[in-house]
Write a protein that holds these residues in place. Structure first.
Motif, PDB file in Angstrom:
ATOM      1  N   ASN A   1       0.842  -1.105   0.065  1.00 46.98           N
ATOM      2  CA  ASN A   1      -0.133  -0.034   0.018  1.00 46.98           C
ATOM      3  C   ASN A   1       0.796   1.328   0.013  1.00 46.98           C
ATOM      4  OD1 ASN A   1      -2.282  -1.320   0.048  1.00 46.98           O
ATOM      5  ND2 ASN A   1      -2.624  -1.570   2.245  1.00 46.98           N
ATOM      6  N   ASP A   2       2.217   1.365   0.029  1.00 51.15           N
ATOM      7  CA  ASP A   2       3.147   2.278   0.004  1.00 51.15           C
ATOM      8  C   ASP A   2       3.994   1.995  -1.135  1.00 51.15           C
ATOM      9  OD1 ASP A   2       5.252   4.114   0.476  1.00 51.15           O
ATOM     10  OD2 ASP A   2       4.911   4.244   2.357  1.00 51.15           O
ATOM     11  N   LYS A   3       3.615   2.364  -2.389  1.00 54.80           N
ATOM     12  CA  LYS A   3       4.278   2.166  -3.748  1.00 54.80           C
ATOM     13  C   LYS A   3       5.697   2.544  -3.550  1.00 54.80           C
ATOM     14  CE  LYS A   3       0.717  -0.180  -5.451  1.00 54.80           C
ATOM     15  NZ  LYS A   3       0.945  -1.525  -5.487  1.00 54.80           N
ATOM     16  N   GLU A   4       5.964   4.033  -3.099  1.00 49.43           N
ATOM     17  CA  GLU A   4       7.272   4.189  -3.327  1.00 49.43           C
ATOM     18  C   GLU A   4       8.248   3.706  -2.237  1.00 49.43           C
ATOM     19  OE1 GLU A   4       7.699   8.641  -2.063  1.00 49.43           O
ATOM     20  OE2 GLU A   4       7.234   9.157  -4.468  1.00 49.43           O
ATOM     21  N   LEU A   5       7.854   3.216  -1.003  1.00 49.99           N
ATOM     22  CA  LEU A   5       8.523   2.618  -0.140  1.00 49.99           C
ATOM     23  C   LEU A   5       8.876   0.966  -0.580  1.00 49.99           C
ATOM     24  CD1 LEU A   5      10.257   3.142   2.521  1.00 49.99           C
ATOM     25  CD2 LEU A   5       8.264   2.410   3.785  1.00 49.99           C
ATOM     26  N   HIS A   6       7.804   0.433  -1.245  1.00 51.68           N
ATOM     27  CA  HIS A   6       7.802  -0.799  -1.795  1.00 51.68           C
ATOM     28  C   HIS A   6       8.939  -0.743  -2.939  1.00 51.68           C
ATOM     29  CE1 HIS A   6       6.625  -4.061  -4.464  1.00 51.68           C
ATOM     30  NE2 HIS A   6       5.986  -4.614  -3.370  1.00 51.68           N
ATOM     31  N   ASN A   7       8.876   0.202  -3.677  1.00 48.90           N
ATOM     32  CA  ASN A   7       9.951   0.468  -4.875  1.00 48.90           C
ATOM     33  C   ASN A   7      11.467   0.350  -4.370  1.00 48.90           C
ATOM     34  OD1 ASN A   7      10.714   0.446  -7.768  1.00 48.90           O
ATOM     35  ND2 ASN A   7      11.064   2.642  -7.218  1.00 48.90           N
ATOM     36  N   ILE A   8      11.535   1.333  -3.228  1.00 52.51           N
ATOM     37  CA  ILE A   8      12.926   1.498  -2.590  1.00 52.51           C
ATOM     38  C   ILE A   8      13.326   0.269  -1.968  1.00 52.51           C
ATOM     39  CG2 ILE A   8      13.980   2.555  -0.563  1.00 52.51           C
ATOM     40  CD1 ILE A   8      12.002   5.125  -1.272  1.00 52.51           C
ATOM     41  N   TYR A   9      12.264  -0.443  -1.302  1.00 53.06           N
ATOM     42  CA  TYR A   9      12.716  -1.796  -0.672  1.00 53.06           C
ATOM     43  C   TYR A   9      13.331  -2.695  -1.786  1.00 53.06           C
ATOM     44  CZ  TYR A   9      12.432  -5.818   2.414  1.00 53.06           C
ATOM     45  OH  TYR A   9      13.110  -6.877   3.255  1.00 53.06           O
ATOM     46  N   SER A  10      12.401  -2.848  -2.950  1.00 52.56           N
ATOM     47  CA  SER A  10      12.849  -3.700  -3.970  1.00 52.56           C
ATOM     48  C   SER A  10      14.050  -3.538  -4.570  1.00 52.56           C
ATOM     49  CB  SER A  10      11.684  -3.689  -5.152  1.00 52.56           C
ATOM     50  OG  SER A  10      11.967  -4.547  -6.066  1.00 52.56           O
ATOM     51  N   VAL A  11      14.168  -2.145  -5.032  1.00 49.72           N
ATOM     52  CA  VAL A  11      15.349  -2.000  -5.630  1.00 49.72           C
ATOM     53  C   VAL A  11      16.694  -2.171  -4.714  1.00 49.72           C
ATOM     54  CG1 VAL A  11      16.869   0.209  -6.607  1.00 49.72           C
ATOM     55  CG2 VAL A  11      14.392  -0.041  -7.022  1.00 49.72           C
ATOM     56  N   PHE A  12      16.534  -1.710  -3.418  1.00 52.96           N
ATOM     57  CA  PHE A  12      17.693  -1.822  -2.472  1.00 52.96           C
ATOM     58  C   PHE A  12      17.981  -3.369  -2.445  1.00 52.96           C
ATOM     59  CE2 PHE A  12      17.648   2.430  -1.748  1.00 52.96           C
ATOM     60  CZ  PHE A  12      19.001   2.798  -0.931  1.00 52.96           C
ATOM     61  N   SER A  13      16.939  -4.301  -2.082  1.00 55.46           N
ATOM     62  CA  SER A  13      17.146  -5.588  -2.035  1.00 55.46           C
ATOM     63  C   SER A  13      17.765  -6.375  -3.225  1.00 55.46           C
ATOM     64  CB  SER A  13      15.814  -6.472  -1.622  1.00 55.46           C
ATOM     65  OG  SER A  13      15.237  -5.913  -0.439  1.00 55.46           O
TER      66      SER A  13
END
Length: 207
Positions: free
Chosen positions: A183-195
């Motif tokens: 539900n938090d697209k920006e934080l989801h994207n940040i987590y995905s990119v960093f992971s």
């Protein structure tokens, strides 16, 4: 500017980058070195104006209410001649234990790094604080781990102290975390990119 005394020792231009050259061009009737404090501007924005040009770049983030004397920071200098060099070395040594000569290209690379480790890290913490606040979780609970992460790299390379599911290759935990962040697209994207970046790094480099 027109009232600057002709016997001035040094002129420091501390304005937004886009205004540096314009301000320097208004300095008249003095042979004093003209120096800017930008991490991203080359020295030639001043060397086109004066033969006595330099850069005095303090590598630190400054915040209103926190005195600079309370902070430790290196100073990066650049100069067009030895006279300016000696002046900047003297000034740098008055405020810092670390004065380093860097040319414009290397200073720009350093500035990129500084933006990422400082501004990007702070924004990441901001996003995480917002996320936890929405979950009604006290953000102060994160302070010890933030401080511990920063303390570790004083004694070891950051690549050697990386922890977490991505560093361990635990894709199941990563999937669970990403599901929580749907539900938090920006934080989801940040987590995905960093992971993904961490997974790639540690699959290619053993810790």
């Amino acid at each position: 500017i027109k009232d600057i005394p002709s016997d001035t020792d040094l002129i420091l231009i501390c304005v937004t980058d886009s205004a540096v050259k314009e301000i320097a061009g208004k300095v008249l009737n003095t042979s004093a070195p003209i120096v800017h404090t930008s991490g991203s501007l080359p020295i030639n924005v001043l060397s086109d104006v004066t033969d006595n040009a330099g850069v005095f770049y303090p590598l630190q983030t400054f915040t209103k209410g926190i005195r600079a004397a309370q902070l430790e920071f290196p100073v990066c200098i650049e100069y067009t001649n030895n006279t300016v060099r000696d002046l900047l070395l003297h000034l740098g040594n008055l405020v810092s234990n670390t004065v380093v000569a860097l040319n414009s290209e290397k200073r720009m690379h350093l500035h990129v790094g500084a933006v990422m480790v400082n501004n990007f890290t702070n924004h990441l913490i901001t996003k995480v604080y917002d996320y936890l606040t929405a979950q009604e979780i006290d953000t102060d609970l994160l302070l010890p781990i933030i401080e511990e992460t920063l303390q570790k790299i004083h004694t070891a390379p950051p690549s050697k102290v990386q922890t977490g599911p991505a560093a361990r290759g635990n894709r199941e935990i990563i999937k669970k975390h990403l599901a929580l962040l749907e539900n938090d697209k920006e934080l989801h994207n940040i987590y995905s990119v960093f992971s993904k970046s961490i997974l790639r790094y540690y699959s290619a480099n053993e810790k």
